[in-house]
Design an enzyme around this catalytic site. Sequence first.
Site, mmCIF file in Angstrom:
data_model
loop_
_atom_site.group_PDB
_atom_site.id
_atom_site.type_symbol
_atom_site.label_atom_id
_atom_site.label_comp_id
_atom_site.label_asym_id
_atom_site.label_seq_id
_atom_site.Cartn_x
_atom_site.Cartn_y
_atom_site.Cartn_z
ATOM 1 N N GLU A 1 0.808 -1.220 0.000
ATOM 2 C CA GLU A 1 0.000 0.000 0.000
ATOM 3 C C GLU A 1 0.847 1.279 0.000
ATOM 4 O OE1 GLU A 1 -2.680 -0.429 3.311
ATOM 5 O OE2 GLU A 1 -3.459 -2.342 2.589
ATOM 6 N N ASP B 1 -12.235 -10.844 -0.004
ATOM 7 C CA ASP B 1 -13.468 -11.035 0.745
ATOM 8 C C ASP B 1 -14.529 -10.136 0.131
ATOM 9 O OD1 ASP B 1 -12.765 -8.520 1.816
ATOM 10 O OD2 ASP B 1 -12.170 -9.338 3.744
ATOM 11 N N ASN C 1 1.896 -5.187 -3.101
ATOM 12 C CA ASN C 1 0.548 -5.603 -2.713
ATOM 13 C C ASN C 1 -0.274 -4.370 -2.350
ATOM 14 O OD1 ASN C 1 -1.330 -7.840 -1.928
ATOM 15 N ND2 ASN C 1 -1.127 -6.923 0.112
ATOM 16 N N GLU D 1 -6.167 -11.027 -0.714
ATOM 17 C CA GLU D 1 -6.960 -10.751 0.492
ATOM 18 C C GLU D 1 -8.449 -10.699 0.144
ATOM 19 O OE1 GLU D 1 -5.466 -7.412 2.745
ATOM 20 O OE2 GLU D 1 -3.384 -7.829 2.169
ATOM 21 N N HIS E 1 -10.513 -6.614 -1.660
ATOM 22 C CA HIS E 1 -11.545 -6.436 -0.635
ATOM 23 C C HIS E 1 -12.745 -5.772 -1.325
ATOM 24 C CE1 HIS E 1 -9.068 -7.627 2.737
ATOM 25 N NE2 HIS E 1 -8.119 -6.769 2.375
#
Length: 391
Positions: free
Chosen positions: A181, A291, A224, A289, A260
């Site tokens: 990030e 979801d 990432n 990641e 996400h």
Amino acid sequence: MKPVRLITATLAAAALSIPLAAPASADPAPDHRGHNHPGHAKPGTLRWAAPDDLVIGTAVAGGGHHLEQDYPDPFTSDKEYRKLLARHFSSVSAENQMKWEYIHPARGEYDFGMADAIVEFAERHGQDVRGHTLFWHSQNPAWLEEGDFTDEELREILHDHITTVVGRYEGRIDQWDVANEIFDSSGELRTEENIWIRELGPGIIADAFRWAHEADPSAELYFNDYGVEDVNAKSDAYYELIRELLADDVPVHGFSAQVHLSTQYGFPGSLEENLQRFDDLGLGTALTEVDVRMRLPESGEPTPEQLEQQADYYEQALSACLGVEGCGSFTIWGFTDKYSWVPVFFEGEGSATIMDGQFTPKPSYFALKSTLLEAGDDHGWGPPPWAGRDW
């Protein structure tokens, strides 16, 4: 380099003596399944359904916000959780247990207890490990963020951390999220939030990758981030930076999108196209990641329509990864709502994972499994009669 003091969490040490579920070796998988982890992929599970060139992963719940919840550490205390963790997944990521604030609590002190336990668990169950993360603006310890360090001292702190942490697991961690990030949504470097970039300049990013590669030449090293699923200003910034770094022979091996998602918003339609352009640079790609959260009704239970939309989003994300040759890792950020981070950080939202709080699989679970099986069919493999049972 100054000597470091290694401290081990009592809870994690105790966890090593807890009887864990033995790898499921009965009913050996057919030849076309589970080549990456022979003897561990039991028929009917996600890891068994996955094609040979794809690991299916999950975050290992623990550390971070879990310390503030009204339950004991999930990884060390919940036997059913560990059983499903081993059963369904061929890759694991530490949700919080390898982040700075957890693994490096004081200058010169490292707490490897939980990280060691996760790596050893993965080795017992034939799982890959993704390391997360080495260079980030968030979840740093107060001693680092509030310390009064010269540039030389700060540089040595980062070098020591990367060398110590990556070197400890040399040959045992397959991929590292080295830089996490580092851009904001407009594609600008986080020059104020990120202590390393703010104090040492953008050149420290390349140094972090070089140091990680020196500490473990066998590990794949990744950028990432979230919000980079589509072709947009943020993913463009990564694309240009990585091109520059590759031209300078910096050991960057991969680019990963966190994914996400929320059912309140549309699915990122250019996800596969975006992954493909990084693949064209010769990089590995991954979804790390995944979801899909939703705003829950007053009952707190998702509607059938919400669950159907969620399953569609999971399937689209997996299909995008499967559509890119170099996308070799698909990781969901926790597999059960029982320990999901989402309700803690998004008020009124939840039900973001593929199993509910009682470990009952949702439509999203079955959507992932059927998509994995279909990917095998595309290579000429037909699912055997038992493919749909034994979730």
